[in-house]
Design an enzyme around this catalytic site. Structure first.
Site, short mmCIF file in Angstrom:
data_model
loop_
_atom_site.label_atom_id
_atom_site.label_comp_id
_atom_site.label_asym_id
_atom_site.label_seq_id
_atom_site.Cartn_x
_atom_site.Cartn_y
_atom_site.Cartn_z
N ASP A 151 -8.99 -2.90 -6.62
CA ASP A 151 -8.36 -2.66 -5.34
C ASP A 151 -9.40 -2.10 -4.36
O ASP A 151 -10.00 -1.05 -4.59
CB ASP A 151 -7.21 -1.66 -5.51
CG ASP A 151 -6.44 -1.47 -4.22
OD1 ASP A 151 -5.32 -2.00 -4.14
OD2 ASP A 151 -6.95 -0.80 -3.31
N HIS A 192 -7.03 -5.51 -1.01
CA HIS A 192 -5.97 -4.50 -0.90
C HIS A 192 -4.89 -5.08 0.00
O HIS A 192 -5.09 -5.22 1.20
CB HIS A 192 -6.53 -3.21 -0.32
CG HIS A 192 -5.50 -2.11 -0.22
ND1 HIS A 192 -4.94 -1.54 -1.33
CD2 HIS A 192 -4.92 -1.50 0.83
CE1 HIS A 192 -4.08 -0.61 -0.96
NE2 HIS A 192 -4.03 -0.57 0.34
N SER A 196 0.83 -1.21 0.00
CA SER A 196 0.00 0.00 0.00
C SER A 196 0.87 1.27 0.00
O SER A 196 1.73 1.40 -0.88
CB SER A 196 -0.95 -0.06 1.20
OG SER A 196 -1.91 0.94 1.14
#
Ligand SMILES: *[C@@H]1O[C@H](CO)[C@@H](O)[C@H](O)[C@H]1NC(C)=O
Ligand SMILES: *[C@@H]1O[C@H](CO)[C@@H](O)[C@H](O)[C@H]1NC(C)=O
Ligand SMILES: *[C@@H]1O[C@H](CO)[C@@H](O)[C@H](O)[C@H]1NC(C)=O
Ligand SMILES: *[C@@H]1O[C@H](CO)[C@@H](O)[C@H](O)[C@H]1NC(C)=O
Ligand SMILES: *[C@@H]1O[C@H](CO)[C@@H](O)[C@H](O)[C@H]1NC(C)=O
Ligand SMILES: *[C@@H]1O[C@H](CO)[C@@H](O)[C@H](O)[C@H]1NC(C)=O
Ligand SMILES: *[C@@H]1O[C@H](CO)[C@@H](O)[C@H](O)[C@H]1NC(C)=O
Ligand SMILES: *[C@@H]1O[C@H](CO)[C@@H](O)[C@H](O)[C@H]1NC(C)=O
Length: 406
Positions: A280, A343, A183
């Site tokens: 995502d 994610h 991330s």
């Protein structure tokens, strides 16, 4: 007295033997059950270099030594956790782990690419493994040395101080090394990838992995300005030096757009692997894409989506795949792009070594083969019958956490 001494010794000895036996039983039980439970290292010496968390506390990482034939191999994983780009919002992080090492956990459970379990992680289980804690909110990129507001913005210095420390701990002799991140940490890994490689001129292989780090601009889709503004705010508030961004990008466009990976990945020289999904969950479900609330329910339960949301989601999946396809057409970047709503893949073992299979490989296999050059891997899952994400029920959807959004 003299008579009693041997008896006392005897008694004590028995006690000690008992203690040692019970302790060693505990220790071995502890080692098997908890070998992935790794203690924090707080880097106090970084403070003098101005490398501090938002609240001024020292940065930190979790480190476990390599062993066996992994003793000279290093994998670094940069933690993620969104960004902050204003005094008000950054202030909310001063009292948690994302802004202060005072609030970080004393131990961190290592899994997936950092797991010591050889079955789960056959290629990296015995490497030196480091989880770099995230407490700057700039993807390790900011260097705003003015801190009149009492909020420090020193992400780039944190990265440098930790690298210096790890080099001294033996990373300078690395034969194989990986800079990875998830991330916002993945954005940091992409940004620092070539710099990391330059730190290790004698290594045999240095490569980078971005897990869910390709935050797309999707310039023709709703929210494009919101997305660009988010990065522009992060760059300005955090003081990301323009000259630290790739000049091949800043010479072509407004430098704040050079935080979108699609605008600079092609210029990264170090071999790179992207683990992504076309859908995502953070980008779709957070205000990165929209303003949050309206999308949260839809991304968790498709049946709650409005027709226009479904259309945006289809268009988004197409835009992400196109962005990645363009990267794969022009580079040798490795990639594993599936279609589940997700994610981050290195948080849960299901994401690493079982749930996703493309071209008959799990992420763990694809990444291991790519790293050691056993097999190149560049797969984008695209199923015309499924313009929306697949329902990968084995996976728990990650929790929507508004505090992660600037
Ligand atoms: C990890 O170790 C710490 C300290 O020994 C302990 O408090 C914690 O419960 C352990 N965590 C796990 C998941 O075993
Ligand atoms: C800290 O530990 C708690 C309890 O194990 C866990 O729920 C939490 O996710 C950890 N926080 C981070 C940032 O790892
Ligand atoms: C290692 O991982 C495998 C597969 O997930 C699991 O079955 C095994 O129990 C794990 N071993 C240890 C010691 O945790
Ligand atoms: C670059 O973008 C930012 C944010 O949108 C804007 O404030 C700035 O004026 C732009 N700079 C130039 C030179 O266009
Ligand atoms: C959030 O989005 C919804 C639906 O698109 C809209 O009705 C609402 O006004 C938006 N709220 C904000 C604060 O932008
Ligand atoms: C989302 O779902 C919850 C619970 O089902 C509901 O209370 C809320 O109004 C929904 N939000 C939107 C924006 O539809
Ligand atoms: C996926 O399927 C399960 C079981 O049918 C359902 O409960 C869940 O809501 C579905 N998830 C999504 C995102 O549609
Ligand atoms: C898929 O991989 C497994 C193990 O990695 C192998 O045994 C099997 O033959 C492969 N199947 C195909 C169709 O390649």
């Amino acid at each position: 007295m003299a008579k009693n001494i041997p008896a006392m010794f005897d008694h004590r000895l028995k006690l000690i033997i008992c203690l040692v036996i019970s302790m060693s039983t505990n220790i071995s039980a502890h080692l098997t059950a908890d070998y992935n439970n790794i203690s924090i290292t707080i880097l106090g010496s970084a403070v003098a270099k101005g490398a501090v968390c938002l609240d001024g506390s020292p940065p930190a990482y979790y480190y476990v030594k390599g062993f066996g034939d992994g003793v000279n191999n290093w994998v670094l994983d940069l933690e993620g956790g969104g960004w902050c780009a204003s005094d008000d919002f950054c202030a909310t992080r001063l009292k948690n782990n994302l802004g202060s090492s005072k609030y970080m956990n004393g131990t961190h459970e290592f899994g997936q690419i950092k797991s010591q379990n050889q079955t789960e992680n056959p290629d990296f289980y015995n490497w030196n493994r480091v989880y770099v804690a995230y407490c700057d909110s700039s993807s390790f990129m900011g260097d705003n040395i003015q801190s009149e507001t009492g909020i420090n913005r020193r992400g780039a210095r944190i990265f440098n101080a930790i690298m210096e420390d790890l080099l001294a701990k033996g990373m300078a002799n690395a034969e194989n090394a990986i800079l990875a991140g998830g991330s916002a940490g993945a954005l940091g890994a992409l940004f620092h990838c070539d710099g990391f490689s330059e730190l290790l001129p004698n290594a045999k292989r240095v490569k980078c992995i971005s897990d869910s780090g390709v935050f797309v601009h999707a310039v023709h889709l709703p929210g494009a300005d919101r997305r660009a503004n988010l990065f522009a705010k992060v760059a300005a508030y955090q003081g990301i030096p323009v000259d630290s961004l790739p000049s091949s990008c800043t010479s072509r466009m407004n430098s704040s757009l050079c935080l979108f990976p699609e605008n600079f990945i092609g210029d990264i020289k170090t071999p790179l692997f992207l683990i992504e999904t076309a859908f995502d969950q953070y980008q779709l479900g957070s205000h990165y894409f929209s303003n949050g609330s309206a999308w949260k329910n839809c991304t968790e339960h498709l049946e709650l989506c409005t027709p226009s949301q479904l259309q945006v989601m289809k268009d988004y999946g197409i835009a992400v795949r196109q962005t990645l396809q363009e990267i794969s057409d022009t580079t040798s970047v490795g990639m594993f792009v599936h279609s589940c709503l997700r994610h981050g893949h290195t948080y849960e073992s299901s994401g690493w070594d079982s749930s996703y299979v493309l071209a008959n490989k799990t992420i763990a296999q694809a990444v291991g083969d790519w790293f050691y050059g056993r097999d190149f891997f560049q797969e984008i899952d695209y199923d015309n019958e499924l313009p929306l994400f697949k329902n990968c029920t084995k996976l728990t959807a990650s929790t929507y956490d508004p505090s992660l959004y600037a």
